[in-house]
Design an enzyme around this catalytic site. Structure first.
Site, short mmCIF file in Angstrom:
data_model
loop_
_atom_site.label_atom_id
_atom_site.label_comp_id
_atom_site.label_asym_id
_atom_site.label_seq_id
_atom_site.Cartn_x
_atom_site.Cartn_y
_atom_site.Cartn_z
N HIS A 171 33.31 39.46 36.36
CA HIS A 171 33.02 40.77 36.95
C HIS A 171 33.72 41.87 36.14
CE1 HIS A 171 31.67 38.48 40.47
NE2 HIS A 171 31.00 39.57 40.81
N LYS A 213 37.09 45.25 39.68
CA LYS A 213 37.06 44.37 40.86
C LYS A 213 38.48 43.94 41.20
CE LYS A 213 34.59 40.47 42.94
NZ LYS A 213 34.22 41.29 44.12
#
Length: 271
Positions: free
Chosen positions: A159, A163
């Protein structure tokens, strides 16, 4: 379709990346309409039209007042942080507003509170609202049952640098689906990262690896590694638009629901 027949939807975290995707999706939907928008008091978008970033006007201002944002809404879509979502759950329960929750990182106690709220309001909660991801979950369930012995299972996710939780909620859900299919307890058999002299791999373990960097929207790969072969099941998200469209499907699913806790398998008829 007349506006009065549309599902009236509020969006939490309206000025964030996911909030923008949800608002854009709502402006193009013929059966849903933006009815409220909320964000933190520190957001520079407070007081502005929620659709201003699109160069259009929705007539809905971004508000820091939860009550005001929910005043005209039937459903709240929430992709924020656990602390904020829990406050929104309490407010929605009080006002009879349904919820679509895509927030991740909840504690077990918070999940229990959401389940309790679902006695009074209808909630769809899933760590990933993508239709493709949830179909992938079903494929993983099938694969795990067929590859129950002789295959080591590893879950790798990547990600963007912003995040804050790891592994991703989607990766954890994948692990839960696989563990359930195999009759294993993920709390007992989940291995979250390795370092140093780890010893030989336990055949019962389900491994997790998390990568963070750049602007990766979300990549998930589950590796079934056997002797002489490897099977990889991968989903890659190129845009958050897929999460927004899945969220609208969840809103439509809730239209005739009074209460209860549901997930995307319910929404997509995969159970």
């Amino acid at each position: 379709m007349a506006q009065t027949n549309r599902s009236r939807v509020a969006v939490a975290g309206a000025s964030g990346r996911m909030g923008h995707m949800l608002i854009e999706a709502l402006t193009h939907a013929d059966d849903c309409v933006l009815a409220g928008a909320m964000d933190q008091p520190s957001s520079p978008a407070i007081g502005n039209d929620a659709a201003a970033f699109l160069g259009t006007a929705s007539g809905v201002p971004v508000s820091a007042d939860v009550k005001a944002a929910l005043a005209n809404a039937q459903v709240l879509i929430d992709f924020t942080r656990p602390e904020g979502t829990m406050k929104h759950v309490a407010a929605c329960r009080e006002r009879g507003v349904k919820m679509v929750i895509g927030t991740t990182g909840f504690t077990e106690a918070q999940k229990a509170q959401i389940a309790d709220a679902a006695r009074d309001i209808a909630i769809v909660m899933a760590p990933n609202m993508s239709v493709g991801v949830n179909v992938t979950m079903k494929l993983l369930e099938m694969a795990a049952k067929a590859l129950s012995t002789g295959y080591d299972i590893e879950i790798i996710e990547a990600h963007h640098r912003h995040k804050v939780d790891a592994p991703s909620g989607t990766a954890l859900k994948m692990g839960e689906v696989i563990a359930q299919a195999l009759g294993r307890d993920l709390k007992k058999h989940g291995v979250f990262g390795r370092h140093g002299d780890t010893g030989e791999r336990d055949a019962m373990s389900i491994g997790f690896s998390a990568i963070r960097g750049g602007d990766v929207v979300g990549d998930h790969t589950v590796l079934f590694a056997g002797t002489g072969e490897r099977i990889e099941i991968t989903h890659k998200a190129a845009s958050r638009a897929t999460y927004a469209q899945g969220s609208l499907r969840a809103v439509r699913f809730l239209a005739d629901k009074k209460n209860g806790l549901f997930d995307m398998f319910d929404v997509l008829g995969l159970k």
